[in-house]
Design a protein around this motif. Structure first.
Motif, PDB file in Angstrom:
ATOM      1  N   GLU A 102     -12.360   4.159  -3.053  1.00 22.87           N
ATOM      2  CA  GLU A 102     -11.939   3.557  -4.326  1.00 22.87           C
ATOM      3  C   GLU A 102     -10.441   3.746  -4.527  1.00 22.87           C
ATOM      4  N   GLY A 103      -9.942   4.922  -4.137  1.00 21.53           N
ATOM      5  CA  GLY A 103      -8.522   5.190  -4.277  1.00 21.53           C
ATOM      6  C   GLY A 103      -7.673   4.336  -3.357  1.00 21.53           C
ATOM      7  N   VAL A 104      -8.167   4.094  -2.151  1.00 17.10           N
ATOM      8  CA  VAL A 104      -7.446   3.235  -1.209  1.00 17.10           C
ATOM      9  C   VAL A 104      -7.349   1.815  -1.762  1.00 17.10           C
ATOM     10  N   LEU A 105      -8.459   1.318  -2.307  1.00 13.14           N
ATOM     11  CA  LEU A 105      -8.445  -0.008  -2.924  1.00 13.14           C
ATOM     12  C   LEU A 105      -7.491  -0.037  -4.110  1.00 13.14           C
ATOM     13  N   TRP A 106      -7.475   1.035  -4.884  1.00 16.46           N
ATOM     14  CA  TRP A 106      -6.585   1.112  -6.042  1.00 16.46           C
ATOM     15  C   TRP A 106      -5.120   1.047  -5.624  1.00 16.46           C
ATOM     16  N   ILE A 107      -4.724   1.824  -4.617  1.00 16.70           N
ATOM     17  CA  ILE A 107      -3.314   1.821  -4.212  1.00 16.70           C
ATOM     18  C   ILE A 107      -2.932   0.492  -3.596  1.00 16.70           C
ATOM     19  N   ARG A 108      -3.867  -0.139  -2.885  1.00 19.50           N
ATOM     20  CA  ARG A 108      -3.589  -1.467  -2.321  1.00 19.50           C
ATOM     21  C   ARG A 108      -3.307  -2.462  -3.443  1.00 19.50           C
ATOM     22  N   THR A 109      -4.141  -2.450  -4.471  1.00 14.99           N
ATOM     23  CA  THR A 109      -3.962  -3.362  -5.601  1.00 14.99           C
ATOM     24  C   THR A 109      -2.670  -3.049  -6.346  1.00 14.99           C
ATOM     25  N   LEU A 110      -2.374  -1.750  -6.500  1.00 14.68           N
ATOM     26  CA  LEU A 110      -1.162  -1.335  -7.197  1.00 14.68           C
ATOM     27  C   LEU A 110       0.084  -1.833  -6.478  1.00 14.68           C
ATOM     28  N   LEU A 111       0.143  -1.639  -5.162  1.00 22.85           N
ATOM     29  CA  LEU A 111       1.327  -2.054  -4.404  1.00 22.85           C
ATOM     30  C   LEU A 111       1.546  -3.556  -4.511  1.00 22.85           C
ATOM     31  N   LYS A 112       0.469  -4.313  -4.410  1.00 20.20           N
ATOM     32  CA  LYS A 112       0.587  -5.767  -4.518  1.00 20.20           C
ATOM     33  C   LYS A 112       1.062  -6.180  -5.912  1.00 20.20           C
ATOM     34  N   SER A 113       0.572  -5.484  -6.929  1.00 22.54           N
ATOM     35  CA  SER A 113       0.977  -5.840  -8.297  1.00 22.54           C
ATOM     36  C   SER A 113       2.441  -5.479  -8.539  1.00 22.54           C
ATOM     37  N   LEU A 114       2.905  -4.370  -7.972  1.00 19.11           N
ATOM     38  CA  LEU A 114       4.317  -4.000  -8.111  1.00 19.11           C
ATOM     39  C   LEU A 114       5.217  -5.043  -7.461  1.00 19.11           C
ATOM     40  N   ALA A 115       4.822  -5.502  -6.276  1.00 21.94           N
ATOM     41  CA  ALA A 115       5.605  -6.541  -5.604  1.00 21.94           C
ATOM     42  C   ALA A 115       5.567  -7.845  -6.389  1.00 21.94           C
ATOM     43  N   MET A 136      -3.376   1.015  10.256  1.00 20.47           N
ATOM     44  CA  MET A 136      -3.036  -0.384  10.520  1.00 20.47           C
ATOM     45  C   MET A 136      -3.969  -1.338   9.787  1.00 20.47           C
ATOM     46  N   SER A 137      -5.236  -0.969   9.657  1.00 14.82           N
ATOM     47  CA  SER A 137      -6.170  -1.854   8.954  1.00 14.82           C
ATOM     48  C   SER A 137      -5.754  -2.017   7.499  1.00 14.82           C
ATOM     49  N   GLU A 138      -5.232  -0.955   6.895  1.00 14.30           N
ATOM     50  CA  GLU A 138      -4.803  -1.036   5.508  1.00 14.30           C
ATOM     51  C   GLU A 138      -3.503  -1.825   5.391  1.00 14.30           C
ATOM     52  N   MET A 139      -2.589  -1.635   6.330  1.00 11.62           N
ATOM     53  CA  MET A 139      -1.341  -2.391   6.314  1.00 11.62           C
ATOM     54  C   MET A 139      -1.605  -3.890   6.482  1.00 11.62           C
ATOM     55  N   ALA A 140      -2.600  -4.213   7.289  1.00 12.40           N
ATOM     56  CA  ALA A 140      -2.939  -5.627   7.493  1.00 12.40           C
ATOM     57  C   ALA A 140      -3.379  -6.275   6.186  1.00 12.40           C
ATOM     58  N   LEU A 141      -4.009  -5.490   5.297  1.00 15.64           N
ATOM     59  CA  LEU A 141      -4.496  -6.014   4.022  1.00 15.64           C
ATOM     60  C   LEU A 141      -3.451  -5.936   2.915  1.00 15.64           C
ATOM     61  N   THR A 142      -2.439  -5.079   3.085  1.00 14.84           N
ATOM     62  CA  THR A 142      -1.513  -4.789   1.992  1.00 14.84           C
ATOM     63  C   THR A 142      -0.126  -5.380   2.186  1.00 14.84           C
ATOM     64  N   ALA A 143       0.423  -5.255   3.394  1.00 13.41           N
ATOM     65  CA  ALA A 143       1.831  -5.599   3.620  1.00 13.41           C
ATOM     66  C   ALA A 143       2.034  -7.097   3.827  1.00 13.41           C
ATOM     67  N   ASP A 144       3.182  -7.582   3.356  1.00 16.05           N
ATOM     68  CA  ASP A 144       3.618  -8.953   3.618  1.00 16.05           C
ATOM     69  C   ASP A 144       4.582  -8.976   4.802  1.00 16.05           C
ATOM     70  N   HIS A 145       5.394  -7.935   4.875  1.00 15.36           N
ATOM     71  CA  HIS A 145       6.436  -7.859   5.902  1.00 15.36           C
ATOM     72  C   HIS A 145       6.331  -6.501   6.579  1.00 15.36           C
ATOM     73  N   LEU A 146       6.817  -6.415   7.817  1.00 10.17           N
ATOM     74  CA  LEU A 146       6.748  -5.167   8.579  1.00 10.17           C
ATOM     75  C   LEU A 146       8.094  -4.835   9.195  1.00 10.17           C
TER      76      LEU A 146
END
Length: 300
Positions: free
Chosen positions: A161-174, A187-197
Protein backbone atom coordinates in the motif's frame (compact mmCIF):
# COMPACT_ATOMS: atom_id res chain seq x y z
CA UNK A 1 15.03 22.41 -12.55
CA UNK A 2 18.20 20.59 -11.57
CA UNK A 3 21.26 20.98 -13.76
CA UNK A 4 24.54 19.10 -13.34
CA UNK A 5 27.47 20.20 -15.46
CA UNK A 6 30.67 18.16 -15.65
CA UNK A 7 30.31 16.95 -12.08
CA UNK A 8 33.43 15.14 -10.96
CA UNK A 9 34.26 13.83 -7.50
CA UNK A 10 37.53 12.23 -6.47
CA UNK A 11 38.56 10.76 -3.15
CA UNK A 12 42.32 10.46 -3.33
CA UNK A 13 43.14 8.32 -6.35
CA UNK A 14 39.54 7.08 -6.68
CA UNK A 15 37.18 8.86 -9.07
CA UNK A 16 33.60 8.26 -7.95
CA UNK A 17 31.86 10.59 -10.42
CA UNK A 18 33.39 11.56 -13.78
CA UNK A 19 32.27 14.49 -16.00
CA UNK A 20 28.60 13.89 -15.30
CA UNK A 21 26.14 16.27 -16.99
CA UNK A 22 22.34 16.08 -17.09
CA UNK A 23 19.20 18.15 -16.61
CA UNK A 24 16.13 17.21 -14.55
CA UNK A 25 13.15 19.15 -15.83
CA UNK A 26 9.92 20.14 -14.09
CA UNK A 27 6.68 18.31 -14.74
CA UNK A 28 8.19 14.84 -14.97
CA UNK A 29 9.29 12.08 -12.61
CA UNK A 30 12.94 11.41 -13.43
CA UNK A 31 14.39 8.11 -12.27
CA UNK A 32 18.06 8.12 -11.27
CA UNK A 33 19.41 4.62 -11.80
CA UNK A 34 22.68 2.78 -11.57
CA UNK A 35 24.27 -0.31 -10.00
CA UNK A 36 25.72 -0.23 -6.49
CA UNK A 37 28.84 1.92 -6.49
CA UNK A 38 27.78 3.83 -9.61
CA UNK A 39 28.03 7.21 -7.83
CA UNK A 40 24.33 7.95 -7.37
CA UNK A 41 24.49 8.91 -3.69
CA UNK A 42 27.62 11.02 -4.23
CA UNK A 43 25.89 12.84 -7.09
CA UNK A 44 22.82 13.55 -4.98
CA UNK A 45 25.01 14.83 -2.16
CA UNK A 46 26.77 17.19 -4.57
CA UNK A 47 23.43 18.49 -5.84
CA UNK A 48 22.39 19.18 -2.25
CA UNK A 49 25.66 20.84 -1.27
CA UNK A 50 26.67 18.08 1.16
CA UNK A 51 29.77 17.16 -0.87
CA UNK A 52 31.89 19.63 -2.81
CA UNK A 53 32.65 18.61 -6.41
CA UNK A 54 36.26 18.21 -7.39
CA UNK A 55 35.24 19.82 -10.67
CA UNK A 56 31.99 21.02 -12.24
CA UNK A 57 28.90 22.26 -10.48
CA UNK A 58 25.23 21.55 -9.80
CA UNK A 59 22.39 24.06 -9.54
CA UNK A 60 18.74 24.01 -8.57
CA UNK A 61 16.67 26.67 -10.35
CA UNK A 62 19.87 28.37 -11.46
CA UNK A 63 21.59 28.52 -8.07
CA UNK A 64 23.69 26.18 -5.95
CA UNK A 65 21.62 24.67 -3.17
CA UNK A 66 23.43 26.75 -0.53
CA UNK A 67 22.71 29.90 -2.54
CA UNK A 68 18.99 29.78 -1.74
CA UNK A 69 18.03 31.89 1.25
CA UNK A 70 15.38 29.38 2.37
CA UNK A 71 16.51 26.09 0.78
CA UNK A 72 13.85 23.94 2.46
CA UNK A 73 11.20 25.85 0.54
CA UNK A 74 13.07 25.33 -2.75
CA UNK A 75 14.35 21.75 -2.49
CA UNK A 76 12.92 18.93 -0.42
CA UNK A 77 15.24 15.94 -0.03
CA UNK A 78 15.31 12.49 1.49
CA UNK A 79 18.74 10.85 1.53
CA UNK A 80 18.71 8.98 4.82
CA UNK A 81 15.34 8.57 6.51
CA UNK A 82 16.77 7.60 9.90
CA UNK A 83 18.92 10.72 10.30
CA UNK A 84 16.88 12.18 13.14
CA UNK A 85 16.82 12.35 16.94
CA UNK A 86 15.29 9.10 18.22
CA UNK A 87 13.86 10.78 21.32
CA UNK A 88 11.75 13.27 19.40
CA UNK A 89 8.23 12.66 18.23
CA UNK A 90 7.41 12.92 14.54
CA UNK A 91 5.54 16.15 15.23
CA UNK A 92 8.40 17.80 17.10
CA UNK A 93 10.96 16.64 14.54
CA UNK A 94 8.99 18.41 11.82
CA UNK A 95 8.32 21.44 14.01
CA UNK A 96 12.07 21.84 14.65
CA UNK A 97 12.62 21.93 10.89
CA UNK A 98 9.68 24.28 10.37
CA UNK A 99 11.02 26.81 12.89
CA UNK A 100 14.27 27.18 10.91
CA UNK A 101 12.33 28.49 7.91
CA UNK A 102 9.33 30.17 9.52
CA UNK A 103 6.99 27.46 8.27
CA UNK A 104 3.64 27.48 10.14
CA UNK A 105 2.50 24.52 12.26
CA UNK A 106 -0.44 24.05 9.92
CA UNK A 107 2.01 22.84 7.28
CA UNK A 108 3.38 20.31 9.76
CA UNK A 109 -0.13 18.99 10.29
CA UNK A 110 -0.62 18.89 6.51
CA UNK A 111 2.43 16.76 5.73
CA UNK A 112 1.71 14.43 8.64
CA UNK A 113 -1.73 13.82 7.16
CA UNK A 114 -0.33 13.52 3.64
CA UNK A 115 2.11 10.80 4.70
CA UNK A 116 -0.38 8.94 6.92
CA UNK A 117 1.42 9.71 10.19
CA UNK A 118 -1.20 11.77 12.02
CA UNK A 119 -2.10 8.92 14.39
CA UNK A 120 1.56 8.44 15.44
CA UNK A 121 2.59 12.11 15.33
CA UNK A 122 3.24 12.28 19.10
CA UNK A 123 5.17 9.00 19.33
CA UNK A 124 8.94 8.94 19.60
CA UNK A 125 10.54 8.03 16.31
CA UNK A 126 12.87 5.46 17.89
CA UNK A 127 9.87 3.13 17.92
CA UNK A 128 9.06 3.67 14.25
CA UNK A 129 9.31 0.85 11.75
CA UNK A 130 11.47 1.29 8.65
CA UNK A 131 8.38 2.14 6.62
CA UNK A 132 7.17 4.73 9.13
CA UNK A 133 10.66 6.26 9.15
CA UNK A 134 10.51 6.53 5.36
CA UNK A 135 7.15 8.28 5.56
CA UNK A 136 8.55 10.75 8.11
CA UNK A 137 11.53 11.43 5.85
CA UNK A 138 9.19 12.14 2.96
CA UNK A 139 7.08 14.40 5.19
CA UNK A 140 10.23 16.38 6.02
CA UNK A 141 11.11 16.63 2.33
CA UNK A 142 7.69 18.07 1.54
CA UNK A 143 7.50 20.35 4.58
CA UNK A 144 8.54 23.53 2.77
CA UNK A 145 6.19 22.85 -0.17
CA UNK A 146 9.25 22.83 -2.46
CA UNK A 147 9.27 23.11 -6.24
CA UNK A 148 12.01 20.46 -6.41
CA UNK A 149 11.93 17.08 -4.67
CA UNK A 150 14.91 14.70 -4.46
CA UNK A 151 14.28 11.26 -2.95
CA UNK A 152 16.84 8.46 -2.54
CA UNK A 153 15.22 5.00 -2.42
CA UNK A 154 11.89 6.29 -1.05
CA UNK A 155 10.09 2.92 -1.17
CA UNK A 156 12.54 1.15 1.18
CA UNK A 157 10.58 -0.54 3.94
CA UNK A 158 7.17 0.36 2.56
CA UNK A 159 4.44 -2.26 2.29
CA UNK A 160 2.50 -2.68 -1.00
CA UNK A 161 0.00 0.00 0.00
CA UNK A 162 2.87 2.33 0.81
CA UNK A 163 4.59 1.64 -2.51
CA UNK A 164 1.37 2.47 -4.35
CA UNK A 165 1.02 5.61 -2.24
CA UNK A 166 4.52 6.91 -3.04
CA UNK A 167 4.03 6.12 -6.73
CA UNK A 168 0.82 8.16 -6.78
CA UNK A 169 2.44 10.94 -4.76
CA UNK A 170 5.42 11.29 -7.11
CA UNK A 171 3.16 11.44 -10.15
CA UNK A 172 0.94 14.05 -8.52
CA UNK A 173 3.95 16.20 -7.58
CA UNK A 174 5.16 16.12 -11.18
CA UNK A 175 1.65 16.87 -12.45
CA UNK A 176 1.75 20.05 -10.32
CA UNK A 177 4.80 21.16 -12.31
CA UNK A 178 7.44 20.24 -9.73
CA UNK A 179 10.85 18.79 -10.51
CA UNK A 180 11.03 15.23 -9.14
CA UNK A 181 14.26 13.21 -9.03
CA UNK A 182 14.06 9.76 -7.45
CA UNK A 183 16.62 6.98 -7.22
CA UNK A 184 15.63 3.34 -6.88
CA UNK A 185 16.88 -0.19 -7.41
CA UNK A 186 13.35 -1.43 -8.10
CA UNK A 187 13.11 -1.45 -11.88
CA UNK A 188 9.51 -2.67 -11.89
CA UNK A 189 8.52 0.34 -9.80
CA UNK A 190 10.51 2.77 -11.95
CA UNK A 191 8.78 1.37 -15.03
CA UNK A 192 5.43 2.35 -13.48
CA UNK A 193 6.51 5.68 -11.98
CA UNK A 194 9.22 7.42 -14.02
CA UNK A 195 8.74 9.39 -17.24
CA UNK A 196 12.43 9.99 -17.84
CA UNK A 197 15.60 8.13 -16.81
CA UNK A 198 19.15 9.10 -16.05
CA UNK A 199 21.35 5.99 -15.83
CA UNK A 200 24.94 6.09 -14.62
CA UNK A 201 27.63 3.46 -14.22
CA UNK A 202 31.06 3.80 -12.65
CA UNK A 203 30.38 7.51 -12.26
CA UNK A 204 29.66 8.15 -15.94
CA UNK A 205 26.45 8.87 -17.81
CA UNK A 206 25.14 5.79 -19.64
CA UNK A 207 21.70 7.02 -20.71
CA UNK A 208 19.53 10.14 -20.55
CA UNK A 209 16.27 9.03 -22.11
CA UNK A 210 12.65 8.02 -21.59
CA UNK A 211 11.62 4.65 -20.19
CA UNK A 212 10.05 3.61 -23.51
CA UNK A 213 13.10 4.60 -25.54
CA UNK A 214 15.49 2.69 -23.27
CA UNK A 215 13.37 -0.45 -23.37
CA UNK A 216 12.90 -0.23 -27.12
CA UNK A 217 16.61 0.36 -27.74
CA UNK A 218 17.54 -2.71 -25.69
CA UNK A 219 16.02 -4.99 -28.32
CA UNK A 220 14.97 -7.37 -25.58
CA UNK A 221 11.45 -8.08 -26.83
CA UNK A 222 10.71 -11.78 -27.29
CA UNK A 223 7.97 -14.15 -28.36
CA UNK A 224 6.65 -16.95 -26.16
CA UNK A 225 6.10 -20.11 -28.17
CA UNK A 226 4.44 -23.24 -26.79
CA UNK A 227 4.65 -26.28 -29.07
CA UNK A 228 5.10 -30.05 -28.61
CA UNK A 229 7.79 -29.86 -31.33
CA UNK A 230 10.00 -27.22 -29.74
CA UNK A 231 13.29 -28.85 -30.80
CA UNK A 232 12.18 -29.10 -34.41
CA UNK A 233 11.03 -25.47 -34.48
CA UNK A 234 14.33 -24.35 -32.98
CA UNK A 235 16.25 -25.90 -35.90
CA UNK A 236 14.00 -24.07 -38.38
CA UNK A 237 14.91 -20.65 -36.94
CA UNK A 238 18.72 -20.40 -37.14
CA UNK A 239 18.76 -16.60 -36.87
CA UNK A 240 16.86 -16.50 -33.58
CA UNK A 241 18.01 -16.75 -29.97
CA UNK A 242 16.22 -19.08 -27.57
CA UNK A 243 15.56 -19.43 -23.88
CA UNK A 244 13.89 -22.64 -22.78
CA UNK A 245 11.32 -22.20 -20.02
CA UNK A 246 9.96 -25.76 -20.21
CA UNK A 247 10.35 -28.71 -22.63
CA UNK A 248 7.52 -27.37 -24.77
CA UNK A 249 8.04 -23.62 -24.15
CA UNK A 250 10.52 -21.28 -25.84
CA UNK A 251 11.22 -17.57 -25.52
CA UNK A 252 12.38 -16.51 -28.96
CA UNK A 253 14.35 -13.29 -29.48
CA UNK A 254 15.31 -11.82 -32.84
CA UNK A 255 12.18 -12.68 -34.81
CA UNK A 256 8.64 -11.33 -34.96
CA UNK A 257 5.70 -13.56 -34.00
CA UNK A 258 4.49 -13.51 -37.61
CA UNK A 259 7.82 -14.89 -38.87
CA UNK A 260 7.74 -17.70 -36.33
CA UNK A 261 4.14 -18.49 -37.20
CA UNK A 262 4.87 -18.68 -40.91
CA UNK A 263 7.82 -21.01 -40.37
CA UNK A 264 5.74 -23.28 -38.15
CA UNK A 265 2.84 -23.35 -40.62
CA UNK A 266 5.12 -24.15 -43.55
CA UNK A 267 6.38 -27.26 -41.74
CA UNK A 268 3.07 -28.28 -40.11
CA UNK A 269 4.32 -27.64 -36.58
CA UNK A 270 1.40 -27.16 -34.17
CA UNK A 271 1.52 -24.05 -32.00
CA UNK A 272 -0.39 -23.96 -28.73
CA UNK A 273 0.70 -20.40 -27.99
CA UNK A 274 2.41 -17.60 -29.90
CA UNK A 275 2.54 -14.48 -27.73
CA UNK A 276 4.77 -11.39 -28.12
CA UNK A 277 6.45 -10.48 -24.80
CA UNK A 278 7.34 -6.85 -24.19
CA UNK A 279 10.88 -6.13 -23.11
CA UNK A 280 11.21 -5.09 -19.47
CA UNK A 281 12.97 -2.09 -18.00
CA UNK A 282 14.83 -4.48 -15.71
CA UNK A 283 16.33 -6.36 -18.64
CA UNK A 284 17.14 -3.14 -20.50
CA UNK A 285 18.86 -1.81 -17.36
CA UNK A 286 20.82 -5.04 -16.88
CA UNK A 287 21.97 -5.00 -20.49
CA UNK A 288 23.01 -1.34 -20.30
CA UNK A 289 24.93 -1.63 -17.02
CA UNK A 290 26.44 -5.09 -17.51
CA UNK A 291 29.98 -3.69 -17.73
CA UNK A 292 29.44 -1.27 -14.84
CA UNK A 293 28.50 -3.70 -12.07
CA UNK A 294 30.86 -3.46 -9.11
CA UNK A 295 30.12 -6.89 -7.65
CA UNK A 296 29.08 -9.77 -9.90
CA UNK A 297 28.08 -13.16 -8.53
CA UNK A 298 29.13 -16.39 -10.21
CA UNK A 299 26.43 -18.57 -11.81
CA UNK A 300 24.79 -21.01 -9.40
Amino acid sequence: MIRAENLTKRYGDTTVVQDLSFTVRPGTVTGFLGPNGAGKSTTLRMILGLDAPTRGHATVDGRPYAGHSAPLTKVGALLEARSLHPGRSAYHHLMALAHTHGIPHTRVDRVLALTGLTHVARKRVKGFSLGMGQRLGIAAALLGDPATVVLDEPVNGLDPEGVLWIRTLLKSLAAEGRTVLVSSHLMSEMALTADHLIVIGKGRLLADTTVDELVRASGGASVKVVTPEADRLRHLLPDARFTTEAPDTLLVTGLEASEIGRAAAAHAIPLHELTPQAASLEQAFMDLTRDSVEYQGAPA
